[in-house]
Write a protein that holds these residues in place. Structure first.
Motif, mmCIF file in Angstrom:
data_model
loop_
_atom_site.group_PDB
_atom_site.id
_atom_site.type_symbol
_atom_site.label_atom_id
_atom_site.label_comp_id
_atom_site.label_asym_id
_atom_site.label_seq_id
_atom_site.Cartn_x
_atom_site.Cartn_y
_atom_site.Cartn_z
ATOM 1 N N PHE A 19 38.716 32.921 43.401
ATOM 2 C CA PHE A 19 38.767 34.373 43.797
ATOM 3 C C PHE A 19 37.386 34.971 43.545
ATOM 4 O O PHE A 19 36.948 35.978 44.201
ATOM 5 C CB PHE A 19 39.955 35.188 43.286
ATOM 6 N N SER A 20 36.926 34.849 42.165
ATOM 7 C CA SER A 20 35.905 35.396 41.774
ATOM 8 C C SER A 20 34.693 34.986 42.691
ATOM 9 O O SER A 20 33.742 35.754 42.993
ATOM 10 C CB SER A 20 35.369 35.142 40.165
ATOM 11 N N GLN A 21 34.646 33.537 43.200
ATOM 12 C CA GLN A 21 33.549 33.316 43.784
ATOM 13 C C GLN A 21 33.799 33.963 45.330
ATOM 14 O O GLN A 21 32.702 34.365 46.183
ATOM 15 C CB GLN A 21 33.853 31.630 44.083
ATOM 16 N N ILE A 22 34.760 34.048 45.990
ATOM 17 C CA ILE A 22 35.197 34.664 47.170
ATOM 18 C C ILE A 22 34.916 35.742 47.158
ATOM 19 O O ILE A 22 34.042 36.336 48.146
ATOM 20 C CB ILE A 22 36.830 34.278 47.831
ATOM 21 N N PHE A 23 35.206 36.853 46.176
ATOM 22 C CA PHE A 23 34.924 38.381 46.214
ATOM 23 C C PHE A 23 33.541 38.616 45.514
ATOM 24 O O PHE A 23 33.145 39.692 45.626
ATOM 25 C CB PHE A 23 36.102 38.970 45.380
ATOM 26 N N GLY A 24 32.707 37.688 45.082
ATOM 27 C CA GLY A 24 31.518 37.983 44.756
ATOM 28 C C GLY A 24 31.523 38.305 42.971
ATOM 29 O O GLY A 24 30.354 38.141 42.397
ATOM 30 N N PRO A 41 34.106 38.690 39.342
ATOM 31 C CA PRO A 41 35.400 38.631 38.882
ATOM 32 C C PRO A 41 36.248 40.142 38.828
ATOM 33 O O PRO A 41 37.424 40.104 39.179
ATOM 34 C CB PRO A 41 35.364 38.405 37.229
ATOM 35 N N ARG A 42 35.540 41.073 38.363
ATOM 36 C CA ARG A 42 35.848 42.433 38.584
ATOM 37 C C ARG A 42 36.598 42.674 40.144
ATOM 38 O O ARG A 42 37.487 43.235 40.162
ATOM 39 C CB ARG A 42 34.787 43.406 38.163
ATOM 40 N N ALA A 43 35.451 42.322 41.164
ATOM 41 C CA ALA A 43 36.030 42.610 42.646
ATOM 42 C C ALA A 43 37.303 41.970 42.844
ATOM 43 O O ALA A 43 38.287 42.433 43.283
ATOM 44 C CB ALA A 43 34.958 42.348 43.343
ATOM 45 N N ALA A 44 37.316 40.502 42.270
ATOM 46 C CA ALA A 44 38.458 39.735 42.432
ATOM 47 C C ALA A 44 39.821 40.399 41.864
ATOM 48 O O ALA A 44 41.095 40.250 42.538
ATOM 49 C CB ALA A 44 38.396 38.316 42.226
ATOM 50 N N CYS A 45 39.741 40.908 40.639
ATOM 51 C CA CYS A 45 40.695 41.346 39.821
ATOM 52 C C CYS A 45 41.289 42.700 40.561
ATOM 53 O O CYS A 45 42.504 42.905 40.609
ATOM 54 C CB CYS A 45 40.371 41.390 38.388
ATOM 55 N N TYR A 46 40.314 43.453 40.960
ATOM 56 C CA TYR A 46 40.571 44.860 41.808
ATOM 57 C C TYR A 46 41.463 44.424 42.999
ATOM 58 O O TYR A 46 42.508 45.019 43.478
ATOM 59 C CB TYR A 46 39.601 45.554 42.104
ATOM 60 N N CYS A 47 41.030 43.384 43.880
ATOM 61 C CA CYS A 47 41.823 42.866 44.857
ATOM 62 C C CYS A 47 43.110 42.353 44.497
ATOM 63 O O CYS A 47 44.100 42.958 45.024
ATOM 64 C CB CYS A 47 40.906 41.891 45.764
ATOM 65 N N LEU A 48 43.065 41.513 43.593
ATOM 66 C CA LEU A 48 44.595 41.197 43.216
ATOM 67 C C LEU A 48 45.432 42.428 42.743
ATOM 68 O O LEU A 48 46.452 42.440 43.204
ATOM 69 C CB LEU A 48 44.489 40.138 42.000
ATOM 70 N N GLY A 49 44.880 43.299 42.053
ATOM 71 C CA GLY A 49 45.651 44.532 41.582
ATOM 72 C C GLY A 49 46.186 45.325 42.986
ATOM 73 O O GLY A 49 47.325 45.712 42.920
ATOM 74 N N ALA A 50 45.146 45.482 43.893
ATOM 75 C CA ALA A 50 45.646 46.211 44.951
ATOM 76 C C ALA A 50 46.885 45.401 45.725
ATOM 77 O O ALA A 50 47.900 46.093 46.314
ATOM 78 C CB ALA A 50 44.451 46.157 46.088
ATOM 79 N N VAL A 51 46.849 44.140 45.760
ATOM 80 C CA VAL A 51 47.648 43.338 46.366
ATOM 81 C C VAL A 51 49.208 43.491 45.452
ATOM 82 O O VAL A 51 50.374 43.724 46.179
ATOM 83 C CB VAL A 51 47.473 41.619 46.625
#
Length: 187
Positions: A48-53, A55-65
């Protein structure tokens, strides 16, 4: 000892075969399963860190989900409660205000946990490699382990009492069991 007669009476008010009730149980059980599987997968693969560019962006997306899933869970919980009978003896001011007080305490635990941990601390940032400088030991962690889980459980308990709902009480037990399993898995 368990008062079986009281349990039989309580279950007499709950139709566990009702579609809305089943959907509520599934949504309650799904949430901690989902976020633990996704977080562990991220920790092992960093996909997910790779997909979202990052780790922070990936964590924020998971948090939103997770937030959206929690809204869905709360909606399913409420709809399941509303579709089932109330316990007439509990449909009074005393029970309503007791439930309101329990929900307020639960909300205090949830909000203070979020403020102490921040967004990434709340939404599994450690699995994304976003670590806090030190372990949080301030309130509410100073008086309760996993205060966000137990605060959330208290909110559902209070909501059930406010609605004099035996179905809500049973669903609250499912919430507590799901969080207990999540704590064991996370620990």
């Amino acid at each position: 000892q368990v008062d079986v007669a009281a349990m039989v009476q309580l279950f007499g008010y709950v139709d566990v075969t009702d579609t809305g009730f089943i959907v509520a149980v599934l949504s309650i059980a799904f949430n901690p399963f989902f976020w633990n599987v996704v977080a562990r997968w991220e920790h092992k693969t960093r996909v997910f860190s790779q997909i979202f560019g990052s780790p922070r962006a990936a964590c924020y997306c998971l948090g939103a989900v997770i937030l959206v899933l929690n809204c869905v869970r709360s909606h399913c919980f409420t709809e399941a409660m509303k579709s089932q009978p109330k316990l007439e003896g509990w449909d009074c001011h005393w029970t309503y205000y007791s439930g309101l007080a329990i929900s307020a305490v639960g909300t205090l635990f949830v909000i203070s946990s979020f403020l102490a941990l921040g967004f990434t601390g709340t939404f599994l940032g450690d699995y994304f490699g976003i670590l806090m400088e030190e372990k949080v030991t301030s309130f509410p962690f100073s008086i309760l382990d996993n205060p966000m889980y137990w605060g959330s459980t208290a909110i559902y308990l209070g909501w059930s009492l406010m609605h004099a709902s035996p179905a809500g009480l049973l669903l609250t037990a499912v919430v507590a069991i799901s969080y207990t399993i999540a704590v064991l898995y996370e620990g």
